[in-house]
Design a protein around this motif. Structure first.
Motif, PDB file in Angstrom:
ATOM      1  N   TRP A  59       0.865  -1.179   0.000  1.00 28.36           N
ATOM      2  CA  TRP A  59       0.000   0.000   0.000  1.00 28.36           C
ATOM      3  C   TRP A  59       0.898   1.224   0.000  1.00 28.36           C
ATOM      4  N   SER A  64      -7.611  -8.410   2.938  1.00 26.06           N
ATOM      5  CA  SER A  64      -8.850  -7.829   2.413  1.00 26.06           C
ATOM      6  C   SER A  64      -9.392  -6.743   3.334  1.00 26.06           C
ATOM      7  N   SER A  75      -7.244  -3.628   3.096  1.00 30.37           N
ATOM      8  CA  SER A  75      -7.498  -2.926   1.838  1.00 30.37           C
ATOM      9  C   SER A  75      -8.844  -2.205   1.877  1.00 30.37           C
ATOM     10  N   LYS A 122      -9.755   2.457   2.075  1.00 26.76           N
ATOM     11  CA  LYS A 122     -10.579   3.265   1.191  1.00 26.76           C
ATOM     12  C   LYS A 122     -10.880   4.625   1.847  1.00 26.76           C
TER      13      LYS A 122
END
Length: 246
Positions: free
Chosen positions: A37, A61, A64, A68
């Motif tokens: 990232w 997951s 991630s 956002k």
């Protein structure tokens, strides 16, 4: 099985992971174990995973999803944490959360079938590059001058060369050669670790994803290192003085 190494140098961080997972000799698959990232100019974060595949995929997951924009998530983000220490804390809490959910326990146990161990490294503007190993319980330790690298997965075969040859001042090129030798020793000793290998080089104070490589099974340099190291060991053995029985 898995083998991943995170190495801390004066010039930055080096990450290498294999991609083999297996549930028996007749069920071998390739899965990425390195994840990145970044907010270019502000932070770069690399995570490597070992352990239960469903657990590690769920952790990645969630991280991630939580990276956002704020209006699309409901939890703190590793892209907003003010330091790498706080990033490590968030990753540890996420790992603990996933294991607890999957195991149906109030808290994870180290011997849980859903266990996982992680290597986390990177840099947030305002701080130095940092490297952590995160345990299933969610706690973590940080690399230091005395412990400048972390391994997860099948660690024992590749560790001796790291201990003997590591130098904090070595170049990225030397570090990649060192890690390839470590992985070659592990691959030769344990068939559950294998190519392709993923490589990431993070340059200190760049605050962006660095050089990324995938080392495939037919990689010429890796084959050269593997065969050359074997011959070099044989020659070193021949040059050692013989044991005296007299």
């Amino acid at each position: 099985m898995t083998y991943c190494v995170g190495l801390k140098l004066n010039r930055g961080l080096v990450f290498m992971s294999d991609t083999r997972t297996n549930a028996g000799v007749d069920n071998i698959s390739v899965f990425r174990k390195m994840f990145l990232w970044q907010t270019e100019g502000e932070r770069s974060i690399t995570l490597m995973t070992a352990g239960n595949l469903a657990t590690t995929q769920a952790v990645v997951s969630l991280l991630s999803e939580r990276a956002k924009p704020a209006d699309e998530r409901g939890a703190p983000s590793i892209l907003e944490a003010p330091s790498m220490f706080q990033v490590a804390r968030l990753v540890g809490e996420t790992l603990r959360e996933v294991i607890a959910q999957q195991s149906g326990l109030d808290g994870p146990q180290a011997d849980s079938p859903f266990s996982a161990t992680l290597i986390l490294g990177g840099q947030v503007r305002g701080g130095e590059p940092r490297l952590f190993m995160i345990y299933p319980e969610g706690n973590f330790v940080e690399a230091s001058a005395d412990t400048p690298f972390f391994q997860i997965g099948e660690t024992k075969y590749g560790k001796p060369i790291l201990i003997r040859a590591y130098d904090a001042d070595m170049s990225f090129e030397e570090a990649v050669k060192l890690l390839m030798l470590s992985f070659d020793s592990t691959i030769k000793a344990n068939l559950s670790v294998g190519l392709p290998l993923d490589l990431h080089l993070y340059q200190a104070d760049s605050f962006r994803t660095g050089a990324l490589r995938r080392i495939e099974r037919d990689d010429v340099y890796f084959e050269t290192i593997s065969s050359g190291w074997g011959e070099a060991l044989k020659e070193a053995f021949r040059q050692m003085p013989p044991y005296s029985l007299g």
